[in-house]
Design an enzyme around this catalytic site. Structure first.
Site, short mmCIF file in Angstrom:
data_model
loop_
_atom_site.label_atom_id
_atom_site.label_comp_id
_atom_site.label_asym_id
_atom_site.label_seq_id
_atom_site.Cartn_x
_atom_site.Cartn_y
_atom_site.Cartn_z
N LYS A 1 0.84 -1.20 0.00
CA LYS A 1 0.00 0.00 0.00
C LYS A 1 0.88 1.25 0.00
CE LYS A 1 -3.68 -2.47 2.32
NZ LYS A 1 -4.33 -2.85 3.59
N GLN B 1 -4.68 -1.44 9.79
CA GLN B 1 -4.42 -2.74 9.16
C GLN B 1 -4.96 -3.85 10.06
OE1 GLN B 1 -3.11 -3.25 6.04
NE2 GLN B 1 -3.61 -5.40 6.37
N ASP C 1 -10.35 3.17 4.47
CA ASP C 1 -10.75 1.81 4.07
C ASP C 1 -12.25 1.58 4.14
OD1 ASP C 1 -9.48 -0.27 2.89
OD2 ASP C 1 -8.68 -1.17 4.73
#
Ligand code: NAD
Length: 276
Positions: A49, A93, A116
């Site tokens: 990422k 994460q 996200d």
């Protein structure tokens, strides 16, 4: 002839466009990624990422914590990042350690910085067919199908896996597009009965070779989201070599959904920059 749903090429095309948008509009975007513990898969994903962010001109800061960090410390850090105007997006994460309440942490991310799309409000918006910032993997799957002009209206779509991150939002996003959706999971009896009825199968379990040739109908479309490793080789949920003979479209693993997920994160960040 089977057609590969090529996420690598598709994501590269999108990447070029996004790079231009960032450059032309002189967008100063910064992503902060919170990584807890030393899960090797998470470390790889975070690096990927970061690499993509840098490639398109986005700053990416990885904030690492040891496994034993306490929840309040994490909440305090997210609070600071929420208030920091130089910070466009925050990504937690997953997975987080068991002593941490994952939902509480995801919901502590300000909705305007939710890179996200995993804040409850963003997930609820999907339910209300008001998709805005959506989780990167389901978003990437939908974009890949769109690229190949695959319309799911009226199609039987079988989704295997019902996590909050992938299977559930993807199921609702397919419903929002007029598909008839069956969501299967570990407790589903006779998975084959459901997959055989599907025009499109999307699988996200992490179980290698779960989907075999005799489980799909002829000309089915297969989207393999799963990622596992067998003898250091990255594989999906589908017995690719045999299944590909029977279907019309199929994603490779790697090179299918993975790169689409990362580029979808970049798209989310650009959207957030416009809100902030
Ligand atoms: P998860 O562990 O939260 O969910 C797995 C799901 O699979 C569960 O709902 C479970 O019920 C179901 N399942 C497990 N075994 C099954 C079986 N034998 N039959 C039917 N259903 C079964 O995982 P997740 O976060 O949703 O991720 C799923 C997979 O997708 C993993 O392999 C993960 O690495 C991968 N993934 C890939 C990307 C990408 O970019 N390609 C992104 C996110 C996750």
């Amino acid at each position: 002839m089977v057609i590969l749903l090529d996420g690598k090429t598709t994501s590269q095309k999108i990447e070029e466009k996004l790079k231009e948008v960032i450059k032309l509009n002189n967008l100063k975007i910064k992503l902060s990624i919170i990584l807890v513990g030393n899960n090797s898969a998470s470390e790889i994903y975070v690096k990927l990422k970061q690499k993509k962010c840098l490639a398109v001109g986005i700053e990416c800061n990885i904030i690492k914590y040891t496994y034993d960090i306490n929840q309040d410390e994490l909440l305090n850090k997210i609070n600071l990042l929420n208030k920091d105007n130089s910070n466009t997006g925050i990504l937690i994460q997953l997975p987080l350690p068991n002593h941490i309440d994952t939902r509480l942490i995801l919901d502590s991310v300000n909705i305007n910085k939710d890179a996200d799309g995993l804040n409850s409000k963003n997930l609820t918006n999907i339910l209300l067919n008001n998709e805005n910032i959506v989780p990167a993997t389901p978003k990437g799957v939908i974009k890949l199908l769109e690229e190949y002009n695959i319309n799911m209206e009226g199609k039987n779509v079988c989704i295997i896996g019902f996590s909050d991150v992938v299977g559930k939002p993807l199921s609702i996003m397919c419903l929002n597009r007029g598909a008839t959706v069956t969501t299967c999971h570990i407790k589903t009896k006779n998975l084959k009965k459901h997959t055989l009825n599907a025009d499109i199968i999307m699988t996200a379990t992490g179980v290698p070779n779960l989907i075999k040739k005799d489980m799909i109908k002829k000309k089915a479309i297969i989207v393999d989201i799963g990622i596992s490793k067998i003898n250091e080789k990255v594989v999906g949920d589908v017995d690719f070599e045999n299944v590909k003979e029977n279907c019309s479209y199929i994603t490779p693993v790697p090179g299918g959904v993975g790169p689409m997920t990362i580029i979808s994160l970049i798209e989310n960040l650009i959207k957030l920059k416009k809100i902030n």
